[in-house]
Scaffold this active site. Structure first.
Site, PDB file in Angstrom:
ATOM      1  N   HIS A 122      -2.301   0.213  -8.674  1.00 44.89           N
ATOM      2  CA  HIS A 122      -3.497  -0.496  -8.212  1.00 44.89           C
ATOM      3  C   HIS A 122      -3.439  -1.933  -8.718  1.00 44.89           C
ATOM      4  CE1 HIS A 122      -5.648   2.687  -6.187  1.00 44.89           C
ATOM      5  NE2 HIS A 122      -5.408   3.515  -7.208  1.00 44.89           N
ATOM      6  N   ASP A 152      -4.844  -7.526  -5.264  1.00 51.04           N
ATOM      7  CA  ASP A 152      -5.214  -6.916  -3.982  1.00 51.04           C
ATOM      8  C   ASP A 152      -5.478  -7.952  -2.898  1.00 51.04           C
ATOM      9  OD1 ASP A 152      -4.984  -4.315  -4.787  1.00 51.04           O
ATOM     10  OD2 ASP A 152      -7.120  -3.891  -4.879  1.00 51.04           O
TER      11      ASP A 152
END
Length: 382
Positions: A122, A152
């Protein structure tokens, strides 16, 4: 709009790929999000302007439908781990043979090669691997990730969208598509190029949280006001620092030198005490219209009502009353025209999209009855 006429197939994913697809849709591309069947609620909160087609990729016919969509489109946005699309026979080599103009954008954490290529992760993991996480945090505290913004969205979705636009530009000259390998680790590191390249001038010589731009400097930090709100201070240059002191009612002669690193803790305490004497609104009245580089820390609920943001119409509301930032940057001739409607239901546009791509109504009905497709258009009209 700048991307009018560009057809994009976005394979449903989380965070970075949906953001990339939303950017392309905001600037005019026709983005089709391919969702899985038997999913009750979409996790894509960045579906503005997209259409949804629900497809069962566990069936050979579902894979065949996706192949047809891809080879008749300009761009494919793929969020899966390395090898997933190849197992379906839909990797870039196969699709580019059928459509040499196709731009195949792959957005993953670690990229398509290397020992971590197939590993899960992540934003915080990618940020850690980029080197940037080691620099983020206050003095004496552990590193912290600033939400999931850097890897991200900046290093992932935005960088991928830039790659797509560059590939489209190059295709206009060569007539050929290409594969875009977007690694969030590398994208985050690239976003942090300033940090890498400014080490040579001594900007990051001190430990984390003790440098000028990482909360080490008292003139580049946030301070609590008497009403428990905050002001942000970025008075680096001497002329701006002078205006900061003037607004705070301080005399430079009574204070340590601005660049006396050893005196920064003392100076920070002086600023802390000063800002605690007035409300945020009172400090806004003091500093608005000056070059002190002092601004209010606005909450998400406050930001659209600030006069500057109102004047620029920097935030917009959709038909459901949901507020979000206006697409950026602003183009003078072909600005973004973001959709004002609600986000699509999963499978809402299955029939309409397939008809656009040449499927006959009877073939669509057959695939719906066999579970290859789902269409929730009726639910959308309720």
């Amino acid at each position: 709009m700048a991307l009018a006429g560009v057809r994009v197939v976005e394979l449903a994913g989380l965070a970075p790929v949906p953001f990339c697809g939303m950017i392309l849709a905001d600037f005019g591309a026709k983005v089709i999000r391919v969702d899985r069947t038997k999913v009750t609620m979409a996790m894509d909160t960045q579906a503005r302007g997209k259409r949804s087609l629900a497809l069962n990729l566990k069936t050979p016919e579902g894979v065949s439908v996706l192949r047809k969509l891809c080879v008749q489109s300009d761009v494919v946005l793929e969020p899966y781990r390395k090898g997933v699309m190849e197992k379906l026979g839909l990797g870039p080599e196969e699709l580019l043979k059928e459509n040499p103009r196709l731009i195949y954008a792959r957005l993953t954490g670690y990229g398509q090669s290397g020992s971590y290529a197939a590993a899960a992760g992540h934003d915080i993991n990618y940020l850690a691997m980029s080197g940037l996480l080691s620099m983020l945090g206050r003095r004496g505290e552990k590193p912290y990730a600033p939400l999931n913004l850097v890897a991200d969205f900046a290093g992932g979705g935005l960088t991928c969208a830039l790659g797509v636009v560059m590939a489209l530009l190059e295709r206009s000259q060569s007539g050929r598509g290409q594969v875009i390998d977007t690694s969030m680790v590398e994208g985050a590191a690239y976003v942090g190029s300033f940090m890498w390249k400014s080490r040579s001038i001594g900007m990051w010589n001190n430990p984390r949280g003790e440098n000028m731009l990482d909360s080490g400097a008292p003139f580049y930090d946030t301070y609590q006001t008497s009403d428990r709100k905050y002001m942000a201070v970025g008075a680096i240059e001497p002329q701006f620092y002078s205006q900061l002191l003037h607004g705070l009612g301080l005399d430079d002669a009574d204070l340590p030198s601005q660049m006396s690193f050893s005196d920064w803790p003392k100076l920070r305490q002086v600023f802390t005490d000063c800002f605690a004497t007035k409300t945020q609104a009172e400090w806004r009245a003091v500093f608005d219209g000056t070059d002190a580089c002092v601004t209010p820390v606005l909450s998400l609920e406050e930001v659209s009502s600030h006069p500057h943001n109102q004047q620029r119409e920097s935030f917009l509301q959709d038909s459901q009353g949901e507020e979000s930032p206006r697409p950026a940057p602003v183009l003078s001739r072909t600005p973004a025209q973001p959709c004002q409607g609600r986000d699509p239901f999963i499978g809402e546009h299955t029939r309409a999209v397939l008809e656009e791509y040449g499927y006959q109504p009877q073939d669509i009905d057959r695939m719906l009855s066999t579970g290859v497709l789902e269409c929730n258009a009726a639910k959308a009209r309720l």
